[in-house]
Design a protein around this motif. Structure first.
Motif, PDB file in Angstrom:
ATOM      1  N   VAL A 284     -28.099  45.587 -22.637  1.00 56.73           N
ATOM      2  CA  VAL A 284     -28.068  44.731 -23.837  1.00 56.73           C
ATOM      3  C   VAL A 284     -26.847  43.814 -23.797  1.00 56.73           C
ATOM      4  O   VAL A 284     -25.725  44.256 -23.558  1.00 56.73           O
ATOM      5  CB  VAL A 284     -28.027  45.608 -25.108  1.00 56.73           C
ATOM      6  N   VAL A 285     -27.091  42.516 -24.039  1.00 58.67           N
ATOM      7  CA  VAL A 285     -26.012  41.534 -24.117  1.00 58.67           C
ATOM      8  C   VAL A 285     -25.705  41.249 -25.586  1.00 58.67           C
ATOM      9  O   VAL A 285     -24.554  41.112 -25.988  1.00 58.67           O
ATOM     10  CB  VAL A 285     -26.419  40.222 -23.387  1.00 58.67           C
ATOM     11  N   SER A 286     -26.751  41.161 -26.379  1.00 55.77           N
ATOM     12  CA  SER A 286     -26.577  41.015 -27.828  1.00 55.77           C
ATOM     13  C   SER A 286     -27.833  41.512 -28.521  1.00 55.77           C
ATOM     14  O   SER A 286     -28.909  41.521 -27.928  1.00 55.77           O
ATOM     15  CB  SER A 286     -26.300  39.561 -28.214  1.00 55.77           C
ATOM     16  N   PHE A 287     -27.674  41.947 -29.746  1.00 56.66           N
ATOM     17  CA  PHE A 287     -28.851  42.421 -30.484  1.00 56.66           C
ATOM     18  C   PHE A 287     -28.716  42.151 -31.972  1.00 56.66           C
ATOM     19  O   PHE A 287     -27.626  41.952 -32.500  1.00 56.66           O
ATOM     20  CB  PHE A 287     -29.080  43.922 -30.245  1.00 56.66           C
ATOM     21  N   LEU A 288     -29.855  42.159 -32.592  1.00 59.18           N
ATOM     22  CA  LEU A 288     -29.947  42.010 -34.039  1.00 59.18           C
ATOM     23  C   LEU A 288     -31.161  42.800 -34.483  1.00 59.18           C
ATOM     24  O   LEU A 288     -32.211  42.720 -33.859  1.00 59.18           O
ATOM     25  CB  LEU A 288     -30.123  40.519 -34.361  1.00 59.18           C
ATOM     26  N   MET A 289     -30.988  43.599 -35.497  1.00 60.79           N
ATOM     27  CA  MET A 289     -32.129  44.399 -35.966  1.00 60.79           C
ATOM     28  C   MET A 289     -32.307  44.170 -37.456  1.00 60.79           C
ATOM     29  O   MET A 289     -31.320  44.108 -38.185  1.00 60.79           O
ATOM     30  CB  MET A 289     -31.859  45.869 -35.694  1.00 60.79           C
ATOM     31  N   ASN A 290     -33.525  44.023 -37.878  1.00 54.45           N
ATOM     32  CA  ASN A 290     -33.786  43.922 -39.321  1.00 54.45           C
ATOM     33  C   ASN A 290     -34.733  45.046 -39.714  1.00 54.45           C
ATOM     34  O   ASN A 290     -35.881  45.072 -39.302  1.00 54.45           O
ATOM     35  CB  ASN A 290     -34.406  42.568 -39.670  1.00 54.45           C
ATOM     36  N   ASP A 291     -34.212  45.998 -40.474  1.00 53.80           N
ATOM     37  CA  ASP A 291     -35.082  47.099 -40.900  1.00 53.80           C
ATOM     38  C   ASP A 291     -34.990  47.310 -42.407  1.00 53.80           C
ATOM     39  O   ASP A 291     -35.212  48.383 -42.907  1.00 53.80           O
ATOM     40  CB  ASP A 291     -34.751  48.392 -40.147  1.00 53.80           C
ATOM     41  N   LYS A 292     -34.629  46.226 -43.078  1.00 54.38           N
ATOM     42  CA  LYS A 292     -34.531  46.359 -44.533  1.00 54.38           C
ATOM     43  C   LYS A 292     -35.794  45.851 -45.217  1.00 54.38           C
ATOM     44  O   LYS A 292     -36.009  46.101 -46.400  1.00 54.38           O
ATOM     45  CB  LYS A 292     -33.314  45.579 -45.044  1.00 54.38           C
TER      46      LYS A 292
ATOM     47  N   SER B 255     -36.689  33.216 -37.014  1.00 49.96           N
ATOM     48  CA  SER B 255     -35.355  33.036 -37.595  1.00 49.96           C
ATOM     49  C   SER B 255     -34.396  34.117 -37.080  1.00 49.96           C
ATOM     50  O   SER B 255     -33.212  33.861 -36.874  1.00 49.96           O
ATOM     51  CB  SER B 255     -35.426  33.029 -39.123  1.00 49.96           C
ATOM     52  N   LEU B 256     -34.922  35.309 -36.843  1.00 47.47           N
ATOM     53  CA  LEU B 256     -34.080  36.391 -36.302  1.00 47.47           C
ATOM     54  C   LEU B 256     -33.745  36.115 -34.836  1.00 47.47           C
ATOM     55  O   LEU B 256     -32.616  36.288 -34.397  1.00 47.47           O
ATOM     56  CB  LEU B 256     -34.786  37.739 -36.428  1.00 47.47           C
TER      57      LEU B 256
ATOM     58  N   ARG C 172     -40.911  34.369 -39.643  1.00 46.16           N
ATOM     59  CA  ARG C 172     -39.928  35.379 -39.996  1.00 46.16           C
ATOM     60  C   ARG C 172     -39.128  35.830 -38.767  1.00 46.16           C
ATOM     61  O   ARG C 172     -37.902  35.882 -38.787  1.00 46.16           O
ATOM     62  CB  ARG C 172     -40.679  36.574 -40.599  1.00 46.16           C
TER      63      ARG C 172
ATOM     64  N   ARG D 296     -31.113  33.438 -34.515  1.00 47.65           N
ATOM     65  CA  ARG D 296     -29.761  33.902 -34.861  1.00 47.65           C
ATOM     66  C   ARG D 296     -29.125  34.614 -33.668  1.00 47.65           C
ATOM     67  O   ARG D 296     -27.929  34.499 -33.431  1.00 47.65           O
ATOM     68  CB  ARG D 296     -29.824  34.832 -36.086  1.00 47.65           C
ATOM     69  N   ASN D 297     -29.932  35.336 -32.928  1.00 45.21           N
ATOM     70  CA  ASN D 297     -29.421  36.103 -31.791  1.00 45.21           C
ATOM     71  C   ASN D 297     -29.367  35.276 -30.498  1.00 45.21           C
ATOM     72  O   ASN D 297     -28.726  35.662 -29.546  1.00 45.21           O
ATOM     73  CB  ASN D 297     -30.301  37.344 -31.577  1.00 45.21           C
TER      74      ASN D 297
ATOM     75  N   THR E 272     -40.859  36.512 -46.635  1.00 46.31           N
ATOM     76  CA  THR E 272     -39.697  37.343 -46.909  1.00 46.31           C
ATOM     77  C   THR E 272     -40.059  38.704 -47.503  1.00 46.31           C
ATOM     78  O   THR E 272     -39.205  39.558 -47.623  1.00 46.31           O
ATOM     79  CB  THR E 272     -38.715  36.638 -47.859  1.00 46.31           C
TER      80      THR E 272
END
Lengths: 292, 93
Positions: free
Chosen positions: A144-152, A228-229, A225, A232-233, A192
């Motif tokens: 992994v170099v970078s990550f973003l997780m959305n679990d909300k 956009s994530l 959706r 950002r990453n 959203t």
């Protein structure tokens, strides 16, 4: 007796075994078990080659889900759990895999699994799981170099798609193809919130929209959706999608169109990427001399 | 590694962005003590590196946990940013 309502969201659970591999000849047998919020997978590898796997729904009990998935993967192989040198647990329930020797995050496992499934040229992985979405950038070794997780929020996840399949009474495996049967792409519904998207879709159906058009609007919202994530990453070629939504051509094609990139074609079921990565981590740990 | 901890919901994007390569160069990690809400922690990641992370319990509420350090409309440097000499921590909002 009342008839049981049809579960349109239900996808096929199955197991698979590679008939060309004789695991008894292998030096290192490893396993990865991914207990996700919606589905669980167990993958068995023989000397780093995919030997067998099982893919099933997660029940209300994580340890049992892990055991059931592993038992199903072992079924008909002649292999016992004790034949496996090392097992890595991953996913939401990774600390609840009773027979795992180590827990590794699903982010690292999906990265490693995607590297195996799609090849070393993959740099951006989008994992669209049951109840979360991860954007991961990786190097040529699958690190992994970078990550973003959305679990909300369930928007952009498999569970959101299951809600829509049930709402429109369309089997989940047909949703993607059906969403592409529109002459003109409609505006996306709310991207959203699944609850608001569902309310909006109900209104559109009442206005006379055909199911295909409503599904197109939802698949499009899902693509918006996750893009956009991803942005950002950071997005870099080659691009690959893992997780259950990776099998939905309606969402995948819309993501590809918006990103201007074609997703690599998977060699295996996109849902097993996490467990596959777990088995690869396990192999690396055995080679490093890590004891059970 | 660039780790984005947080979420995107209907109200916006709320991510704490940590450059873990910079954390590995910083043995003291003064940001942990500087955070008045105890949001940050030191952990061993999947690659056996000692890095900074947002505690699990805060990952779905960073908007609120990190909010008091930078009230809306005010140009204030957050305490964790101030003590990080390598510039390894950022917030998306």
């Amino acid at each position: 007796m009342a008839e049981k309502p049809k579960e349109y969201w239900r996808w096929d659970e199955y197991n698979w075994r590679n008939p060309d591999i004789d695991w008894r000849k292998a030096k290192i047998i490893t396993a990865g078990v991914d207990v996700g919020s919606v589905s669980s997978q167990a993958v068995i590898m023989a000397d780093g080659e995919l030997y067998a796997f099982a893919n099933m729904r997660t029940g209300s009990d994580s340890p049992n889900s892990a055991i059931n998935a592993m038992n199903w993967a072992l079924e008909g192989t002649g292999m016992a759990l004790s034949d496996i040198n090392f097992t890595v647990g991953t996913g939401y329930g990774r600390v609840n895999v009773p027979f795992a020797n180590k827990a590794v995050t699903e982010i690292a496992c999906h990265a490693r699994g995607a590297n195996y499934m799609y090849g070393s040229t993959v740099r951006t992985v989008l994992d669209m799981g049951g109840q979360d979405c991860k954007a991961i950038r990786i190097d040529e070794k699958g690190k992994v170099v970078s990550f973003l997780m959305n679990d909300k929020c369930a928007a952009g996840t498999g569970r959101g798609m299951e809600v829509f399949a049930n709402l429109l009474a369309v089997p989940i495996v047909e949703v993607g193809e059906m969403s592409l049967q529109v002459e003109e792409e409609p505006a996306p519904v709310s991207s959203t919130c699944v609850v608001f998207a569902k309310t909006e879709a109900t209104g559109l159906l009442r206005d006379g929209w055909p199911k295909e058009k409503v599904l197109a609007a939802y698949c499009s919202a899902m693509a918006h959706r996750v893009i956009s994530l991803l942005e950002r990453n950071g997005v870099e070629k080659d691009f690959a999608i893992t997780g259950g939504i990776g099998k939905n051509v309606g969402v995948v094609s819309r993501i590809e169109k918006e990103l201007g990139l074609t997703a690599l074609k998977p060699r295996y079921d996109t849902q097993i990427a996490g467990a596959l990565g777990g088995a690869l981590f396990a192999k690396a740990l055995v080679e490093k001399g890590t004891k059970k | 590694m660039i780790a984005n901890y947080g979420y995107k919901d209907g109200s916006g994007d709320f991510f704490v962005i940590i450059d873990t390569d910079k954390c590995m160069e910083c043995p003291e990690k003064p940001c942990v003590a500087a955070c008045p809400e105890n949001v940050l922690e030191v952990m061993i990641d999947d690659y056996d590196d000692e890095v900074l992370a947002v505690r699990e319990a805060f990952r779905k509420k960073v908007k609120y946990s990190c909010g008091p350090c930078k009230p809306a409309g005010k140009e204030v440097v957050r305490p964790c940013h101030k003590v990080c000499a390598l510039g390894g921590i950022k917030h998306s909002w």
